[in-house]
Every structure is written in structure tokens, then in C-alpha cells.
Design a protein around this motif. Structure first.
Motif, PDB file in Angstrom:
ATOM      1  N   THR A  90      -0.994   1.136 -13.988  1.00 34.66           N
ATOM      2  CA  THR A  90      -1.357   1.481 -12.782  1.00 34.66           C
ATOM      3  C   THR A  90      -0.249   2.368 -11.908  1.00 34.66           C
ATOM      4  OG1 THR A  90      -1.578  -1.060 -13.356  1.00 34.66           O
ATOM      5  CG2 THR A  90      -0.200  -0.096 -11.304  1.00 34.66           C
ATOM      6  N   GLN A  91      -0.331   2.541 -10.501  1.00 34.88           N
ATOM      7  CA  GLN A  91      -0.234   3.107  -9.890  1.00 34.88           C
ATOM      8  C   GLN A  91       0.855   2.712  -8.040  1.00 34.88           C
ATOM      9  OE1 GLN A  91       0.093   7.374 -10.275  1.00 34.88           O
ATOM     10  NE2 GLN A  91      -0.318   6.355 -12.511  1.00 34.88           N
ATOM     11  N   VAL A  92       1.754   3.095  -8.172  1.00 35.62           N
ATOM     12  CA  VAL A  92       2.683   2.039  -7.126  1.00 35.62           C
ATOM     13  C   VAL A  92       2.030   2.903  -5.999  1.00 35.62           C
ATOM     14  CG1 VAL A  92       5.123   2.353  -6.393  1.00 35.62           C
ATOM     15  CG2 VAL A  92       4.165   2.206  -8.973  1.00 35.62           C
ATOM     16  N   ARG A  93       1.558   4.055  -5.649  1.00 33.16           N
ATOM     17  CA  ARG A  93       0.888   4.132  -4.601  1.00 33.16           C
ATOM     18  C   ARG A  93      -0.445   3.401  -4.532  1.00 33.16           C
ATOM     19  NH1 ARG A  93       1.279   5.825   0.738  1.00 33.16           N
ATOM     20  NH2 ARG A  93      -0.142   7.085   1.243  1.00 33.16           N
ATOM     21  N   SER A  94      -1.416   3.376  -5.397  1.00 29.63           N
ATOM     22  CA  SER A  94      -2.807   2.630  -5.358  1.00 29.63           C
ATOM     23  C   SER A  94      -2.051   0.874  -4.777  1.00 29.63           C
ATOM     24  CB  SER A  94      -3.273   2.084  -6.295  1.00 29.63           C
ATOM     25  OG  SER A  94      -4.506   1.994  -6.272  1.00 29.63           O
ATOM     26  N   LEU A  95      -0.841   1.110  -4.924  1.00 26.06           N
ATOM     27  CA  LEU A  95      -0.084  -0.692  -4.403  1.00 26.06           C
ATOM     28  C   LEU A  95       0.290  -0.941  -3.485  1.00 26.06           C
ATOM     29  CD1 LEU A  95       1.354  -2.150  -7.634  1.00 26.06           C
ATOM     30  CD2 LEU A  95      -0.849  -2.336  -7.069  1.00 26.06           C
ATOM     31  N   ALA A  96       1.011   0.254  -2.958  1.00 21.58           N
ATOM     32  CA  ALA A  96       0.958   0.216  -1.599  1.00 21.58           C
ATOM     33  C   ALA A  96      -0.275   0.364  -0.744  1.00 21.58           C
ATOM     34  CB  ALA A  96       1.909   1.335  -1.025  1.00 21.58           C
ATOM     35  N   GLU A  97      -1.727   1.794  -0.967  1.00 17.50           N
ATOM     36  CA  GLU A  97      -2.146   1.346  -0.178  1.00 17.50           C
ATOM     37  C   GLU A  97      -2.976   0.084  -0.204  1.00 17.50           C
ATOM     38  OE1 GLU A  97      -4.216   4.733  -2.769  1.00 17.50           O
ATOM     39  OE2 GLU A  97      -3.185   6.272  -1.442  1.00 17.50           O
ATOM     40  N   ARG A  98      -2.742  -0.407  -0.858  1.00 21.77           N
ATOM     41  CA  ARG A  98      -3.863  -1.727  -1.067  1.00 21.77           C
ATOM     42  C   ARG A  98      -2.701  -3.043  -0.396  1.00 21.77           C
ATOM     43  NH1 ARG A  98      -5.659  -3.848  -5.821  1.00 21.77           N
ATOM     44  NH2 ARG A  98      -3.662  -2.362  -7.002  1.00 21.77           N
ATOM     45  N   ASN A  99      -1.738  -2.270  -0.202  1.00 21.21           N
ATOM     46  CA  ASN A  99      -0.968  -3.558   0.515  1.00 21.21           C
ATOM     47  C   ASN A  99      -0.836  -5.107   0.018  1.00 21.21           C
ATOM     48  OD1 ASN A  99       1.181  -4.147   2.648  1.00 21.21           O
ATOM     49  ND2 ASN A  99      -0.326  -5.110   3.958  1.00 21.21           N
ATOM     50  N   VAL A 100       0.054  -4.889  -1.921  1.00 21.85           N
ATOM     51  CA  VAL A 100      -0.455  -5.738  -2.505  1.00 21.85           C
ATOM     52  C   VAL A 100       1.096  -5.726  -3.085  1.00 21.85           C
ATOM     53  CG1 VAL A 100      -2.240  -5.938  -2.563  1.00 21.85           C
ATOM     54  CG2 VAL A 100      -1.511  -4.525  -3.947  1.00 21.85           C
ATOM     55  N   LEU A 101       1.933  -4.750  -2.527  1.00 19.14           N
ATOM     56  CA  LEU A 101       3.683  -4.537  -3.403  1.00 19.14           C
ATOM     57  C   LEU A 101       4.633  -5.795  -3.583  1.00 19.14           C
ATOM     58  CD1 LEU A 101       4.713  -1.168  -2.094  1.00 19.14           C
ATOM     59  CD2 LEU A 101       4.344  -1.389  -4.126  1.00 19.14           C
ATOM     60  N   CYS A 102       5.267  -5.642  -3.955  1.00 20.69           N
ATOM     61  CA  CYS A 102       6.170  -7.211  -4.133  1.00 20.69           C
ATOM     62  C   CYS A 102       7.114  -6.549  -2.791  1.00 20.69           C
ATOM     63  CB  CYS A 102       6.389  -7.174  -5.581  1.00 20.69           C
ATOM     64  SG  CYS A 102       7.879  -6.082  -6.041  1.00 20.69           S
ATOM     65  N   THR A 103       7.892  -7.678  -2.297  1.00 19.47           N
ATOM     66  CA  THR A 103       8.669  -7.961  -1.315  1.00 19.47           C
ATOM     67  C   THR A 103       9.783  -6.768  -1.861  1.00 19.47           C
ATOM     68  OG1 THR A 103       8.354 -10.094  -0.842  1.00 19.47           O
ATOM     69  CG2 THR A 103      10.277  -8.923  -0.394  1.00 19.47           C
ATOM     70  N   GLY A 104      10.581  -5.912  -3.639  1.00 23.28           N
ATOM     71  CA  GLY A 104      10.989  -5.630  -3.375  1.00 23.28           C
ATOM     72  C   GLY A 104      10.049  -4.407  -3.442  1.00 23.28           C
ATOM     73  N   MET A 105       9.465  -3.578  -4.049  1.00 22.20           N
ATOM     74  CA  MET A 105       9.028  -2.406  -4.129  1.00 22.20           C
ATOM     75  C   MET A 105       8.405  -1.861  -2.738  1.00 22.20           C
ATOM     76  SD  MET A 105       6.940  -2.409  -7.267  1.00 22.20           S
ATOM     77  CE  MET A 105       6.536  -0.946  -7.650  1.00 22.20           C
ATOM     78  N   ALA A 106       8.220  -2.915  -1.664  1.00 24.16           N
ATOM     79  CA  ALA A 106       7.864  -2.655  -0.262  1.00 24.16           C
ATOM     80  C   ALA A 106       9.290  -1.872   0.446  1.00 24.16           C
ATOM     81  CB  ALA A 106       7.460  -3.880   0.374  1.00 24.16           C
TER      82      ALA A 106
END
Length: 369
Positions: A123-139
Motif C-alpha cells: 500500500t502506498q501512502v501517496r495513493s491514500l493521500a490522493e484518494r483523501n482517505v488518510l487517517c487523521t494522524g497521517m494527514a
């Protein structure tokens, strides 16, 4: 030691009771001479991954240099496989060595098990960010920049408080080198207590927030040939004036998808290195004015030693910032990241205290209409 091997499997040395009893009334069997508790297992182990699926040949056999600590020779980082907020995995380690068992397949990165050939999506952190599904802490970009991933995602760590060592010069011990009895004095080791939850945090040798565990808290007793006590529960002091009891940074290898809660760090004195406030050392026969879990005071003065050059507890400024953030959690954790993105798009960022007060007021007025 770090005990990462057994921690990865979800095992931690227990207090030694051997319970619960088995059907025939006997105790549980020992593993390598010790009793273990079964805790949550590392998410990578749960997925069927082996140590060498992450760790490279340089991690295991060295890169030709001599290091004082094992982790200094480790070149793999979480971000090498999972990327960062700003970039996908480079398919290389932090030192530039190619990751030979991870590749791009279609639209995802896949790690192939080196032993069984099993594919594991990385799983890529960048992909999660692009899909706007990061958890609060990682945002929170500061978290990603200043914290090791496992500062939050390591759910527990083995913590053995009080390493009580007794040297009895009147008794003969066993020489494990020459494998003969009667060649050494007798040594015994025990401890004060064990914990696994909410490991303490501090700054590691790379300047990032990391879990800290005991290692080692030597409390020394010495008995001479005539049975006279030469030293009783003696705690040594380091050359730089710290207690000889030590805490050191560790990658616990107890990773979980579900991270520690915000409160477990920002409102937990133990996580800050201030101790839990329960263990009274002097009532337990230890001549020290602090509890075994406490590595720093409220002014940021280091109390316990670290054996890793550059590692340290939080300083006063960092402690104050951690505590201050706890005030923010009430709003920022209660609402999802998408909500705050919408707020930011409409009203902008709160660049000062006045704006920060005005925006919640506007939100409350809008919600009450």
C-alpha cells in the motif's frame, strides 16, 4: 535486548506463572526455557511475510562497515516500500540499494515473498493521500516528517523494568565458555515488573520520534565469600551524571494497521517519558527519587541514560508542544479529514489564534441554523 524476533510473532516473555493450566493440571510448556504471553502479531507476519522479505542482504550480513549498534546497519525503512505523502516507493532502500522483490504490476506495487513467492500488495501512502482517505494522524505532515511510522503503528513493546543482578562470591557458578562448573561466581537475575502497553516515546539516533524500551536497568547486589553484602540494590551513575538505568529507542516489530490513539501519546504521561505515576521506587527498596518508567522530568531534564549516541527523551519545548496538542484533539479527531479539507477550502487555514477562534464560531453558527 530488543526481543524483536518473538515480538514479531506476537510473543512476549511472561511473569513466569505458566498459566492457564492445561487439562491435566500441569503448567503451560516453556519455549526456550521461558513462559510467554500471546499478544497481537505484527501485521506483516499475519500476511505471511518472513524477515528477509523486508530485510536486505546488507541488513543481515553487513555492508563492510563496523557499527556500534545493530540498527545502524539496517538500511530498510517503512517508506522504502510504502512511500511517503509526496512520493511513491522508489523501489530502493534508504541507502540506495535496489529492492529486488518489489515491482509495479498494473497500477499497484507488489512485494514477492522471497521464500514462498507469495505476492503482497505494498500500500502506498501517496495513493491514500490522493484518494483523501488518510487517517487523521497521517494527514498531519509534521507527524510524517518527525515521527517514525512505528511510533504510532507499533501497538506494543516488551518492557522489562528493573534488571536485578546478584553476584554471590561464596557460591560457584557455571562457566558457559569453557562449559565447566566451579570456574566463576554465581550470578542470578530477576526483575521488578513487566509491561507491554503504551511504550514510552523519545527521539532516536535519526532525530525522529520512536518507541523507547528499557535496556537495561541494572540494579546490582554483591555478596562476598563470607556472606557479607558489599553492594545492595546499587544503581550506578553514568559519566555524564544520568542514572545508570537506561531506556533506548526500538523498532518493536509489532506493527498494526490501527495506530495508537492521539490521546495515548498527547495525554499520556508515560508516552511522554514522564512515567505512569504509580510505581513508588523507594517503597520497593530502590534509592532513587523517580519511578522506573520515568526518563525525563517536566523541565525536559534527562533522568535515565541512553546507550545509543544521539538518542534522548523529549526536551521541555517538545513536551509542552505534545501536551498543547491534546487541547486540539477534541475537535480535530472528532471530525474526519475530509471535513477539515472542506473547511480549509472555504475559509482557509487558521494562521493565527484570532482566525482559529473565528472559524469554529462560524462553524457552530452554521450548524445551529
Amino acid at each position: 535486548g530488543g526481543r524483536t524476533g518473538v515480538s514479531y510473532l506476537g510473543l512476549m516473555e511472561s511473569a513466569g506463572y505458566g498459566t492457564p493450566f492445561r487439562k491435566d493440571g500441569s503448567k503451560q510448556p516453556k519455549l526456550h526455557g521461558k513462559y510467554y504471553d500471546h499478544l497481537s502479531r505484527d501485521v506483516h507476519f499475519e500476511a505471511g511475510m518472513h524477515c528477509i522479505d523486508c530485510h536486505t542482504i546488507n541488513d543481515l550480513h553487513g555492508d563492510g562497515n563496523i557499527y556500534s549498534k545493530r540498527e545502524q546497519a539496517v538500511e530498510i525503512e517503512c517508506t522504502d516500500c510504502h512511500g511517503t505523502l509526496d512520493a511513491y516507493s522508489s523501489l530502493k532502500t534508504s541507502t540506495g540499494s535496489p529492492l529486488t522483490n518489489i515491482e509495479k504490476r498494473n497500477d499497484e506495487l507488489v512485494l514477492t515473498g522471497k521464500i514462498d513467492g507469495k505476492p503482497h500488495p505494498a500500500t502506498q501512502v501517496r495513493s491514500l493521500a490522493e484518494r483523501n482517505v488518510l487517517c487523521t494522524g497521517m494527514a498531519i505532515k509534521g507527524h510524517v516528517e518527525k515521527l517514525e511510522c512505528y511510533a504510532c503503528h507499533a501497538r506494543w513493546a516488551p518492557q522489562c523494568y528493573g534488571c536485578h543482578v546478584k553476584m554471590d562470591m561464596g557460591e560457584q557458578g557455571y562457566d558457559w565458555v569453557d562449559e565447566k562448573a566451579g570456574r566463576t561466581y554465581q550470578w542470578q537475575e530477576s526483575r521488578s515488573y513487566l509491561r507491554w502497553e503504551s511504550p514510552t516515546l523519545g527521539i532516536n539516533t535519526e532525530g525522529k520520534v520512536s518507541p523507547f524500551v528499557t535496556g537495561c536497568q541494572v540494579i546490582f547486589t554483591q555478596i562476598d565469600e563470607e556472606g557479607k553484602t558489599l553492594a545492595l540494590n546499587k544503581i550506578f551513575e553514568t559519566a555524564d551524571g544520568h542514572s545508570g538505568l537506561a531506556h533506548n529507542p526500538l523498532q518493536p516489530h509489532t506493527i498494526s494497521k490501527r495506530a495508537r490513539t492521539c490521546e495515548d501519546c498527547h495525554s499520556n504521561p508515560k508516552a511522554m517519558g514522564l512515567g505512569s505515576g504509580h510505581y513508588v521506587s523507594r517503597f520497593n527498596g530502590l534509592d532513587i527519587p523517580f519511578e522506573l518508567e520515568r526518563i525525563v522530568d517536566e523541565d525536559g531534564k534527562q533522568i535515565q541514560a541512553t546507550n545509543h549516541v544521539g538518542a534522548r527523551p523529549f526536551n521541555k519545548e517538545e513536551l509542552q508542544k505534545i501536551k498543547r496538542t491534546n487541547v486540539c484533539i477534541g475537535c480535530h479527531q472528532a471530525s474526519p479529514t475530509r471535513f477539515w479539507k472542506t473547511v480549509e477550502e472555504k475559509w482557509g487555514k487558521a494562521k493565527d489564534s484570532k482566525t482559529h477562534q473565528e472559524i469554529p464560531h462560524m462553524l457552530l453558527r452554521k450548524g445551529s441554523q
